[in-house]
Design an enzyme around this catalytic site. Sequence first.
Site, PDB file in Angstrom:
ATOM      1  N   HIS A   1       0.835  -1.200   0.000  1.00  0.00           N
ATOM      2  CA  HIS A   1       0.000   0.000   0.000  1.00  0.00           C
ATOM      3  C   HIS A   1       0.874   1.255   0.000  1.00  0.00           C
ATOM      4  O   HIS A   1       0.652   2.187  -0.789  1.00  0.00           O
ATOM      5  CB  HIS A   1      -0.910  -0.011   1.228  1.00  0.00           C
ATOM      6  CG  HIS A   1      -1.843   1.155   1.325  1.00  0.00           C
ATOM      7  ND1 HIS A   1      -3.173   1.073   0.986  1.00  0.00           N
ATOM      8  CD2 HIS A   1      -1.643   2.441   1.730  1.00  0.00           C
ATOM      9  CE1 HIS A   1      -3.754   2.264   1.166  1.00  0.00           C
ATOM     10  NE2 HIS A   1      -2.836   3.103   1.634  1.00  0.00           N
ATOM     11  N   GLU A   2       1.878   1.277   0.883  1.00  0.00           N
ATOM     12  CA  GLU A   2       2.721   2.470   0.996  1.00  0.00           C
ATOM     13  C   GLU A   2       3.623   2.625  -0.222  1.00  0.00           C
ATOM     14  O   GLU A   2       3.888   3.749  -0.666  1.00  0.00           O
ATOM     15  CB  GLU A   2       3.549   2.417   2.281  1.00  0.00           C
ATOM     16  CG  GLU A   2       2.729   2.285   3.565  1.00  0.00           C
ATOM     17  CD  GLU A   2       1.632   3.331   3.712  1.00  0.00           C
ATOM     18  OE1 GLU A   2       1.748   4.413   3.125  1.00  0.00           O
ATOM     19  OE2 GLU A   2       0.647   3.059   4.414  1.00  0.00           O
TER      20      GLU A   2
ATOM     21  N   HIS B   1       1.927   4.427  -2.997  1.00  0.00           N
ATOM     22  CA  HIS B   1       1.842   5.885  -2.862  1.00  0.00           C
ATOM     23  C   HIS B   1       2.986   6.608  -3.566  1.00  0.00           C
ATOM     24  O   HIS B   1       2.874   7.816  -3.833  1.00  0.00           O
ATOM     25  CB  HIS B   1       1.816   6.289  -1.392  1.00  0.00           C
ATOM     26  CG  HIS B   1       0.464   6.186  -0.756  1.00  0.00           C
ATOM     27  ND1 HIS B   1      -0.664   6.726  -1.339  1.00  0.00           N
ATOM     28  CD2 HIS B   1       0.056   5.634   0.417  1.00  0.00           C
ATOM     29  CE1 HIS B   1      -1.711   6.500  -0.546  1.00  0.00           C
ATOM     30  NE2 HIS B   1      -1.302   5.833   0.518  1.00  0.00           N
TER      31      HIS B   1
ATOM     32  N   GLU C   1      -5.559   7.544  -1.755  1.00  0.00           N
ATOM     33  CA  GLU C   1      -5.851   6.363  -0.935  1.00  0.00           C
ATOM     34  C   GLU C   1      -6.636   5.291  -1.685  1.00  0.00           C
ATOM     35  O   GLU C   1      -6.444   4.098  -1.455  1.00  0.00           O
ATOM     36  CB  GLU C   1      -6.600   6.776   0.335  1.00  0.00           C
ATOM     37  CG  GLU C   1      -5.814   7.716   1.241  1.00  0.00           C
ATOM     38  CD  GLU C   1      -4.500   7.133   1.737  1.00  0.00           C
ATOM     39  OE1 GLU C   1      -4.251   5.925   1.502  1.00  0.00           O
ATOM     40  OE2 GLU C   1      -3.719   7.875   2.348  1.00  0.00           O
TER      41      GLU C   1
END
Length: 788
Positions: A448-449, A452, A471
Amino acid sequence: MDVKLETSWDDLPLMANTSHILVKHYVLDLDVDFESQIFEGTIVLFFESRNRLEKQSGSTKETCRSESNEACRFSTPEPCHSPVTDTRTSSSKTGYNDFAICGKGEKDTSGKDGNHDNPEQASGISSSKYCCDTGNHGSEDFLLVLDCCDLSVFKVEEVDVAVVPDRWREQFDYYAHCSQAPGCGELLFDTDTWSLRIRKTGAQTATDFPHAIRIWYSTKPQGRSVTWTSDQSGRPCVYTMGSPVNNRALFPCQEPPVAMSTWQATVGAAASFVVLMSGENPAKPTQLREGRASWHYYVTMPMPASTFTIAVGSWAEMKPEICSSEDLAAETSLTPSEADFRCVGVCGHMEYPCRFQNPSATTQEVIPHRVFAPVCLQGACYETLLPLVRPCLSAAHSVLGTHPFSRLDILVVPANFPSLGMASPHIIFLSQSVLIGMNHLCGTRLCHEIAHAWFGLAIGARDWTEEWLSEGFATHLEDVFWAKAQQLAPHEAWEQQELKADLRWRCLQDEVRNYPEEMQVLRPNKEKTGHVSDSGSSVIKHGLNPEKVFMQVHYLKGYFLLRFLAQRLGDDTYFAFLRKFVHTFHGQLILSQDFLQMLLENIPEEKRLDLSVENIFRDWLESSGIPQPLQTERQARAECGLARRVGAEVHKWIRVSRRPQKRKRRETEEVFEKLLPDQLVLLLEHLLEQKTLNPRTLQSLERTYQLSQQDAEVRHRWCELIVKHKYTKAYKDVERFLQEDQAMGIYLYGELMVSEDARQQQVARRCFELTKEQMDRSSAQVVAEMLF
């Protein structure tokens, strides 16, 4: 005249007048003082030149997106040669290139009796005593407005510098030397709750305003951008995070996302500390006087000031057993002078050394990386986190292509970190909660990170109310990256992703039930999205509402929208489009329509059906509740195999719970299947829907799956079961969760209090007393409202 901002109690104002003047580069020079819990030093702000802004305003995706391009343009003034008024800044050094550099002044300690907190005493002026023009019109002095709060500003001065060249090979050296140039006259300044206002007498327009200014300041221990705490080994540390006020309590800056800038920072600390920061270089300490060291980082890709991050602590580095030649080579290849490749007309962003134009970067599957954590967590990091970094980075590259950033640090942050993770340029923070249990939670959160880096950082939202652009994409991509990192077969990947969709569907339903309708809208400004006042100032809807930190609506609705669109196109077509989108928009800020319009242009007519930007706005982004297309899709779908197996296990546990305590001899024991972590979460959520489960069943449930040793997502549901059924034997698991998993424990406090059970309320209050001094400020505020 400027447009008056309409704000409510929970809106965050962005005060900087970015339509009139833009910061091009920040140079920070700070010292960390753990005893007084402050950063103290200087920041030098270099302002944009006319040539750069004219190039930007002529671009179709310009960085300076004001309502009037003319309002953004101003010239770089000639270097000032006013007499130096402060003798402490006049010690000379040798010249640098074709302009003289004077010695860096000592830190101004005047006003440390506390008077600097009073604007009138600090600057000699008050906002009530003068009226400055915030634009480039009228006859009053031009007023520079910076976003600022919780800072003590001692002095602001003009800096005697020459124009900084645009050549990357020289630019950062110039900035560093210019930042040490002498002051050439103090500037008047004033502060209020959210801003620092600066003017130079006689400078009536932005064109006349100094090319560079130096601000002497310190943070405050209670500053909302900075968290002073102890790590899990009991050692002092400090970190910054994407708090509701962003970085304005760390340094005076321009917070609106359109204010894209580069930066470099030197931070001094005791030699026993490690300083990590948003920076392209893997900094090593430079020894200063005995017992002190400094760390220097820089960034050449223009980014919003809110993305700057710093963490100082006694971090231990976890090194892989085999260090690849690729990683070793990168150690010596990451300086601005050696990264001087340029955009050649393909990229749509302002000019900077872009990795998308570097052939070696485009094929680099795994960027150089380092992993840091408190000493006591080294073992867990070696076991769980470190083996995942390479496969997750490689998986991301296989889906989206070129990594936007040249390297990555990963830090396991203190227990009071209020989230499972946070991504900033070149650095990721992870909660200790992801280290416990199997590698599933750690892997998905790391993915997930990492996502980004593309969505949220390399491509940012032009209006921060459109959080789904960051997000929603990261949530959707984490599943895809994690499946590839595990090297799952296509059917296995599909099963895992369908199971995850089931869990997120349940979570979204809870969110819609429990939060106000106005906070469920993904595009709350609607047709005004991206609009700013004449000066460039704006507000972030609900940006100061402490509950917003814990909401997941923008994650979930954004995820389901992207999943809906991917299903309409087909995965192959969708991800091919996504790579094209990244290549087109990296280094830029976007609105929802930029993505949707380009997507619809790539959907064949026969698949587009009723899809339009307007319909997507109406159904998905501008309405509260659950979007109708999602309702329809969920009603029509069949359960995946992983979910069906969970259903069978649920029935077994219900039968076990309903059996009398004394069973007949002929009754056979139930045989339970081994379940994946996400299956365990779904199982526990189904069991939470049962009105009663007896203590014997709960005890058997814990033993069967070793629930107290599972990951935080599983243990959270287990704690909910404990609280719901008042299973006193396991209250220790709830207490442990509230203290060690603060990123996820807020909801449990509410459950403990709602039950109106005296013992459970005692557990809640005892845990809060033990953690409140270290707890994140927003979390502590929300919990205190529940308890008292």
